[in-house]
Design a protein around this motif. Sequence first.
Motif, PDB file in Angstrom:
ATOM      1  N   ASP A 138      96.219  27.494  -2.200  1.00 42.17           N
ATOM      2  CA  ASP A 138      95.706  26.381  -1.399  1.00 42.17           C
ATOM      3  C   ASP A 138      96.820  25.895  -0.486  1.00 42.17           C
ATOM      4  OD1 ASP A 138      94.957  23.538  -0.676  1.00 42.17           O
ATOM      5  OD2 ASP A 138      93.199  24.087  -1.877  1.00 42.17           O
ATOM      6  N   HIS A 141      97.253  23.027   0.815  1.00 42.98           N
ATOM      7  CA  HIS A 141      97.627  21.630   0.592  1.00 42.98           C
ATOM      8  C   HIS A 141      98.410  21.521  -0.717  1.00 42.98           C
ATOM      9  CE1 HIS A 141      95.139  20.462   3.945  1.00 42.98           C
ATOM     10  NE2 HIS A 141      94.161  21.175   3.428  1.00 42.98           N
ATOM     11  N   PHE A 158      97.270  19.020  -3.601  1.00 40.90           N
ATOM     12  CA  PHE A 158      96.026  19.457  -4.254  1.00 40.90           C
ATOM     13  C   PHE A 158      96.288  20.691  -5.109  1.00 40.90           C
ATOM     14  CE2 PHE A 158      91.848  21.521  -4.437  1.00 40.90           C
ATOM     15  CZ  PHE A 158      91.104  20.470  -4.946  1.00 40.90           C
ATOM     16  N   ARG A 159      97.065  21.628  -4.583  1.00 44.31           N
ATOM     17  CA  ARG A 159      97.405  22.857  -5.314  1.00 44.31           C
ATOM     18  C   ARG A 159      98.110  22.514  -6.631  1.00 44.31           C
ATOM     19  NH1 ARG A 159     100.386  25.110  -1.605  1.00 44.31           N
ATOM     20  NH2 ARG A 159     102.404  24.616  -2.512  1.00 44.31           N
ATOM     21  N   SER A 195      91.344  27.580  -1.653  1.00 43.60           N
ATOM     22  CA  SER A 195      90.699  26.719  -0.655  1.00 43.60           C
ATOM     23  C   SER A 195      89.791  27.601   0.191  1.00 43.60           C
ATOM     24  CB  SER A 195      91.761  26.067   0.222  1.00 43.60           C
ATOM     25  OG  SER A 195      92.387  27.058   1.035  1.00 43.60           O
ATOM     26  N   CYS A 207      87.544  25.905  -4.012  1.00 44.57           N
ATOM     27  CA  CYS A 207      87.552  24.449  -4.145  1.00 44.57           C
ATOM     28  C   CYS A 207      87.590  23.846  -2.753  1.00 44.57           C
ATOM     29  CB  CYS A 207      88.763  23.982  -4.956  1.00 44.57           C
ATOM     30  SG  CYS A 207      88.692  24.466  -6.666  1.00 44.57           S
ATOM     31  N   ARG A 255      85.332  19.456  -3.427  1.00 47.83           N
ATOM     32  CA  ARG A 255      86.469  18.626  -3.854  1.00 47.83           C
ATOM     33  C   ARG A 255      86.032  17.207  -4.173  1.00 47.83           C
ATOM     34  NH1 ARG A 255      91.889  20.528  -0.569  1.00 47.83           N
ATOM     35  NH2 ARG A 255      91.589  22.739  -1.006  1.00 47.83           N
TER      36      ARG A 255
END
Length: 193
Positions: A22, A24, A27-28, A62, A78, A99
Motif C-alpha cells: 500500500d 500510504h 495505513f500499511r 491498495s 483494501c 476502507r
Amino acid sequence: MRACRRKDTHSPMRPVRVAVVDEHEIFRRGLVTCLAEDPTILVVAEMPEGPLTTEADVVVASPMAAGSDSLGGPLVVCGEPEGFRDVTRGDLVMAVLPRSTLTPDRLIGAVRAAAAGLRIDDGGAGRVDPARLDSRRLEVLRLLAEGADTQQISRELSYSERTIKTLIQDVERELGARSRAQAVARGIREGLI
C-alpha cells in the motif's frame, strides 16, 4: 477506532504468509499490525509498491497496487470499490474491503478466505447476530476457516469428535449454510471470524 484482537489459541495449521502493499505508509503499518497480532498469519513483506521479493499466500493491497502486474495472487484489496473499477486483475481478486468499513476481524477473515481460495462478496447477505453463535461455536468456525478437520478441531478444543460434528452442524444451521465451506464463507462475510 477498535483495537486489533489477539487470539491466544495455538493453530494446528501453517500460518498464512501475507504481503502488504500500500502506498500510504500509515495505513500499511496499521494493516501489518492487525495482521501480525493474529497467530494464524505471518506477515512476510511490507512495501509501498511491487514487485514482491518473497513468496506470499495472499497479498493485501491498495487499489493502485493491485493494478500492478508485479504482485502475485490471490489479492485482498483494501480500498473503496469505485477506486478499484479500473483494475484489470479481477481474476486474482478474492475480496474488496472498503476502507470506510474495514475492521481487524473483516481483514483477517478475508485473508483467511483468500488463502482457502474463497471469494468474498460483500453485497447481498443480511447480517448475522453474533450472539446466535456462542464462543464454542465461533471457535469451531474459526478453526474450520483455518482448514482444520473434525479430528484436528477435536484435539485443539479437547472435545470428542462427535461433539465437534454436532457443533459444526449447529454452526451450519445458524448460518443457513449447506456445507462447512459455505458456513466459513458466511462467517467471514458477516465478520464473525
